[in-house]
Design a protein around this motif. Structure first.
Motif, PDB file in Angstrom:
ATOM      1  N   GLU A 163      -3.567  -7.481  20.992  1.00  0.00           N
ATOM      2  CA  GLU A 163      -3.442  -7.540  19.535  1.00  0.00           C
ATOM      3  C   GLU A 163      -1.994  -7.407  19.067  1.00  0.00           C
ATOM      4  O   GLU A 163      -1.301  -8.402  18.932  1.00  0.00           O
ATOM      5  N   ASP A 164      -1.492  -6.190  18.853  1.00  0.00           N
ATOM      6  CA  ASP A 164      -0.159  -6.031  18.276  1.00  0.00           C
ATOM      7  C   ASP A 164       0.824  -5.402  19.249  1.00  0.00           C
ATOM      8  O   ASP A 164       1.842  -4.843  18.843  1.00  0.00           O
ATOM      9  N   ASN A 209      -7.927 -14.987  17.611  1.00  0.00           N
ATOM     10  CA  ASN A 209      -8.186 -14.401  16.290  1.00  0.00           C
ATOM     11  C   ASN A 209      -8.613 -15.474  15.291  1.00  0.00           C
ATOM     12  O   ASN A 209      -9.391 -15.218  14.367  1.00  0.00           O
TER      13      ASN A 209
END
Length: 571
Positions: A180-181, A404
């Motif tokens: 994700e991040d 995503n």
């Protein structure tokens, strides 16, 4: 994104925290065969998510020791048939249990003297009185989770992995994993031009190079410079084990995993220890790379390769994540739809779904304008090592951004699988069998198990030769003149109308579903027609589901209608 995970392998995290337990979700189940000789039990490892009433989710890898799955055998007083049944009423069957490892031995003991001592499933499944062996213990575990915790679901957590190698030495010089991040990158020290302050230099370069400003500003970047290639590999996977995502996704797994396996084995490591969860005892660890089908044989006997995106490669190992090829998943999620016109490279799929902005990074350098493929990669390794690290990092981040957007691994793959294992996601029939089995169980019926081989009549065409060649009445004459104007010869180009190549093996189960064909839905089955041989029956009816194909010949052969030649004589 911070994931709540258990640090110790346990059957039950605390159910009384976070407002109490709402339910448990099963992501997937991995089976490890037991070995009675060495005292190794049959094991299943369940990747589960504990859902709490306040919205908290905790991921856990749950071990199940010697789980006994069900199978069924017809009661003695109902053994009055010699052919297999599609389903049987539960009341006419005895239910037994066995671990997946000992299943053949226990089945043999329950089928009677004819099978006593047999431990080969391909022989046991010939019995018309055996039911329920087309599903595995892992399927039953998944079903019980779904049944008990209905409507308890969550999007899958996806981690992306990408490796880079020195094409001259084959060394793995860096690996990035992205969740994700955050991106964690292991780098071989000898690959870098310098090490002092290199982490700060790389971070600044990444934030300046990533195409999305907001993402570049907020992404967490960790660089781990390793002394040895073995450390590069091990530290990357230890990080994934720590994160415990549901999927570890690779684009074109056929390169990364075999490369890692070859290099890691040469360095003295074992893949079972690398891929298996570190918390699992060494005797329960295992690894299997399932290459799957990579070529096919056409009806004419030609061997053709299967395109990489149409293969289904999986890795079996008891871990908190399922290793998957995101490229192949992209293809099978869209099974039956048009092929992507730009191909199935990561660049092509990113461009089709996210646009030009998010494609692979290519740093401005006049020396690389005419370079492509291995030449470009080797130039970057030799001349632009820091930029090459950022290039690798962005590949993993782009995969996360892609999923995503399209939600293939986050949501769609489980929805399309039902309760079926991800290992058979490419097979429509296998997924249907698994889901239909438990559909029938809930209605008091147990599906029979398929025999290992479909018996074929030596006097009739086999399943590998059921291609229907159209008769002469389907040929539409047309003439064409060759480009050589000195040759005035007109040639019949033999344009055929309504030509259809019936791949009868692959059409199952689509045709049977469309026609609702089943022993339970068939009131009367035609066994023979007086005056028509079985060979003619088979060849005439093989294309019946496909509409306007062979209609004239069909009526002539099956209904005694006149042929076109006979009609022409009477005109």
């Amino acid at each position: 994104m911070e994931l709540n995970t258990t640090t110790e392998m346990t059957n039950s995290p605390n159910a009384d925290i976070h407002g109490g337990l709402k339910g448990r979700e099963c992501k997937f189940v991995t089976h490890v065969m037991g070995n009675e000789q060495y005292g190794i039990p049959d094991m299943h490892y369940v990747k589960e998510v504990w859902h709490y009433n306040d919205g908290t989710m905790i991921r856990n890898l749950r071990p199940i020791r010697n789980y006994k799955r069900s199978f069924w055998v017809t009661k003695e007083n109902y053994r009055n048939h010699k052919q297999k049944k599609e389903t049987e009423e539960i009341g006419k069957l005895n239910v037994y249990t066995a671990t997946q490892t000992e299943l053949p031995k226990v089945i043999a003991s329950r089928l009677g003297d004819q099978y006593r001592g047999c431990n080969q499933m391909r022989i046991l499944t010939n019995s018309p009185y055996l039911y329920g062996t087309d599903v595995k213990a892992s399927d039953e575990i998944m079903y019980k989770y779904v049944k008990k915790n209905q409507n308890i679901t969550s999007p899958n957590i996806v981690c992306a992995l990408d490796i880079e190698t020195n094409t001259l030495t084959d060394e793995i010089i860096l690996i990035s994993v992205c969740l994700e991040d955050r991106i964690y990158t292991t780098i071989l020290e000898s690959f870098l031009p310098f090490t002092k302050g290199v982490e700060d230099k790389l971070e600044k370069l990444a934030r300046a190079s990533f195409p999305d400003e907001e993402l570049a500003k907020n992404v967490q970047l960790v660089y781990d410079v390793c002394k040895t290639e073995k450390e590069v590999i091990e530290r990357a996977f230890l990080t994934v084990h720590k994160w415990q995502p549901d999927f570890l996704a690779i684009w074109n797994i056929a390169f990364d995993i075999p490369t890692i396996e070859t290099r890691y084995l040469a360095l003295g490591g074992t893949m079972a220890d690398l891929i298996s969860d570190p918390r699992i005892k060494p005797e329960y660890r295992f690894y299997k790379y399932n290459r799957g089908a990579f070529q096919k044989v056409t009806a004419s006997g030609k061997v053709k390769p299967i395109a990489p995106h149409e293969q289904w490669i999986t890795v079996q190992a008891p871990a908190s994540f399922f290793l998957i090829d995101a490229m192949q998943a992209y293809n099978f999620v869209r099974s039956g739809q048009k092929q992507n016109p730009g191909g199935y490279s990561l660049n092509a799929i990113i461009e089709a779904n996210l646009g030009e902005k998010f494609k692979k990074l290519h740093f401005d350098d006049p020396n690389t304008r005419n370079l492509a493929g291995l030449d470009w990669h080797q130039y970057m390794v030799d001349k632009k090592p820091l930029e090459y690290v950022i290039y690798n990092q962005w590949d993993t981040m782009a995969m996360i951004l892609l999923d995503n957007e399209i939600q293939d691994l986050k949501i769609k793959i489980r929805t399309l699988s039902g309760i079926a294992d991800f290992g058979i996601f490419n097979s429509g029939p296998k997924k249907i069998v698994t889901n239909m089995f438990y559909f029938n169980i809930e209605r008091g019926q147990v599906m029979g198990c398929k025999p290992p081989v479909i018996e074929e009549d030596e006097d009739l065409p086999g399943l590998d030769s059921w291609i229907v060649m159209l008769d002469i009445d389907q040929i539409h004459p047309a003439e064409v003149c060759y480009l050589d104007v000195s040759d005035s010869t007109m040639a019949d180009e033999m344009v055929k109308r309504f030509v259809f190549d019936a791949d009868c093996v692959s059409s199952y189960p689509s045709d049977t579903l469309a026609a609702n064909v089943s022993k339970d839905t068939t009131a009367r089955e035609i066994l023979s027609v007086e005056g028509i041989t079985e060979e003619v029956m088979r060849l005439s009816n093989i294309n019946l589901m496909f509409g306007k194909v062979n209609q004239v010949t069909y009526m002539s052969n099956m209904c005694n209608y006149p042929t076109l030649e006979e009609l022409e004589k009477n005109i």
